[in-house]
Write an enzyme that holds these catalytic residues in place. Sequence first.
Site, PDB file in Angstrom:
ATOM      1  CG  HIS A   3      -7.683   5.860   6.539  1.00 22.12           C
ATOM      2  ND1 HIS A   3      -6.624   5.017   6.752  1.00 22.12           N
ATOM      3  CD2 HIS A   3      -8.354   5.347   5.485  1.00 22.12           C
ATOM      4  CE1 HIS A   3      -6.645   4.032   5.870  1.00 22.12           C
ATOM      5  NE2 HIS A   3      -7.702   4.211   5.080  1.00 22.12           N
ATOM      6  CG  HIS A  32      -1.882   1.145   1.239  1.00 20.82           C
ATOM      7  ND1 HIS A  32      -1.676   2.271   2.000  1.00 20.82           N
ATOM      8  CD2 HIS A  32      -3.056   1.347   0.588  1.00 20.82           C
ATOM      9  CE1 HIS A  32      -2.675   3.113   1.823  1.00 20.82           C
ATOM     10  NE2 HIS A  32      -3.530   2.583   0.972  1.00 20.82           N
ATOM     11  CG  HIS A  48      -4.755   6.853  -2.135  1.00 27.92           C
ATOM     12  ND1 HIS A  48      -3.499   6.297  -2.088  1.00 27.92           N
ATOM     13  CD2 HIS A  48      -5.503   6.166  -1.236  1.00 27.92           C
ATOM     14  CE1 HIS A  48      -3.488   5.307  -1.205  1.00 27.92           C
ATOM     15  NE2 HIS A  48      -4.693   5.203  -0.671  1.00 27.92           N
ATOM     16  CG  PHE A  88      -2.138   7.993   1.997  1.00 31.17           C
ATOM     17  CD1 PHE A  88      -3.297   7.252   2.026  1.00 31.17           C
ATOM     18  CD2 PHE A  88      -2.172   9.252   1.415  1.00 31.17           C
ATOM     19  CE1 PHE A  88      -4.473   7.739   1.485  1.00 31.17           C
ATOM     20  CE2 PHE A  88      -3.338   9.749   0.861  1.00 31.17           C
ATOM     21  CZ  PHE A  88      -4.485   8.999   0.896  1.00 31.17           C
ATOM     22  CG  HIS A 132      -9.494   0.082   2.339  1.00 36.87           C
ATOM     23  ND1 HIS A 132      -9.621   0.842   1.201  1.00 36.87           N
ATOM     24  CD2 HIS A 132      -8.667   0.759   3.169  1.00 36.87           C
ATOM     25  CE1 HIS A 132      -8.898   1.933   1.326  1.00 36.87           C
ATOM     26  NE2 HIS A 132      -8.309   1.911   2.523  1.00 36.87           N
ATOM     27  CG  HIS A 142      -7.622   0.645  -2.029  1.00 33.94           C
ATOM     28  ND1 HIS A 142      -7.294   1.724  -2.814  1.00 33.94           N
ATOM     29  CD2 HIS A 142      -6.877   0.763  -0.889  1.00 33.94           C
ATOM     30  CE1 HIS A 142      -6.402   2.481  -2.177  1.00 33.94           C
ATOM     31  NE2 HIS A 142      -6.138   1.918  -1.008  1.00 33.94           N
ATOM     32  CG  HIS A 201     -10.995   5.760   2.387  1.00 32.88           C
ATOM     33  ND1 HIS A 201     -10.069   6.698   1.926  1.00 32.88           N
ATOM     34  CD2 HIS A 201     -10.278   4.648   2.682  1.00 32.88           C
ATOM     35  CE1 HIS A 201      -8.867   6.163   1.954  1.00 32.88           C
ATOM     36  NE2 HIS A 201      -8.949   4.924   2.412  1.00 32.88           N
TER      37      HIS A 201
END
Length: 454
Positions: free
Chosen positions: A187, A36, A51, A203, A216, A60, A183
């Site tokens: 986070h 990731h 992203h 991230f 996710h 994802h 989303h």
Amino acid sequence: MKDDQEHLDKYKEAVRRMKNLPAEHPWNYYQQANIHCQYCNNTDDVPVQVHFSWIFLPWHRYYLHFYERILGKLIDDDTFTIPFWNWDTKEGMTFPAIFQDASSPLYDPKRDQRHVKDGAILDLKYAYTDNPASDSEIIRENLCFIQKTFKYSLSLAELFMGDPVRAGEKEIQEANGQLEVIHNAAHMWVGEPDGYKEDMGDFSTAARDSVFYCHHSNVDRMWDIYRNLRGNQVEFEDKDWLDSTFLFHDENEQLVKVKIGDCLNPTKLRYTFEQVPLPWLGKINCQKTAETKSKATTELSLTRVGEFGTTPQALDASNPLRVIVARPKKNRKKKEKQEKVEVIQIKDIKVTTNETARFDVYVAVPYGDLAGPDYGEFVGSFVRLAHGKKGSDGTQEQGAKKKGKLKLGITALLEDIDAEDADKLVVTLVLRTGSVTVGGVSIKLLQTDTPAVI
């Protein structure tokens, strides 16, 4: 998250075995987390970023798919699936208990302990300041945010999923859809509130926390629901999207190449989602409460506002940016709305690369050239998650400014607030956290890709 103890025990055991693999093994827990990080980085001036664009959801989905297949292989269960954290329901808006046991392989100490214990309610408008509203009000606002995200974007996929990004573009403007915004907020709410915002809040470290994958899984579920509401229509009939490819290690330790066009139907990846109630799809009172209106009235007064101008504007948390924006056409007919969606466009958004930032967008009908006593109705948000990068001395390096843009559908909103006959609108940008400048605010009509509505 469904409380199926046998399933959850299998999940814990699979992650335990993954963490016990040799550090260099491609299935190792932290090797999987690094995938990731690598795909949200920039290397040799060639963006490798999954992203802020139409790539976000399909990449994802594949990431989860291979992670899930590897976990199943480790426990010799070909039917194993990752549970989803159903934060879109009232019952799912607290942090899942399975991740709170400090002795469990699913535990991660780098979380905001105020939020992951004692039944705190997830706040999808979180910006590192806790919401003083009641739990019931936060739940209502969450459901309204999710409802608006679907309702305002069903007729144009890029509003939900993000803008196109193509190989060879010299300057890529980050433009995520509103599902990615929601989303990002989750986070932020889970990750550490201070310092580097580890793990979920950044991230580069987010996938080190096992809740990442359940979070996710629900994002992936939201995409599946969106597709179903649109009759499973392909979102982008564009080879640059459908033929985009990624590389992953599969459950047989083989490096495989996959493309977006092959992942649109989850059943082809050997999974479906449990059907659970969708409270945000029903009737919710999403208009401002009397309490909110009263507060806004005492804090603001009628204000003369102008157009945006020609120079970029820095957002100020203590002084929201309010501009008058002309609409391209008022009182549009039903057929016109089916053909084109009315969209607020905010261009040339600049945020420090490794800094978290958020601003919310509101719309109201002006009184002549005066802005009314409150911001109006919430439309959506811009949320940029941190991406920390540490220098050789261990301190966090300051990233370069990157341009982004934001598009928010308002066709259905204008119907909801009886504003279809307005020539102009007041658009208000409220900075919640971070350092942000914007280069312009406009309202456009964009071609729809489906007439679907809810």
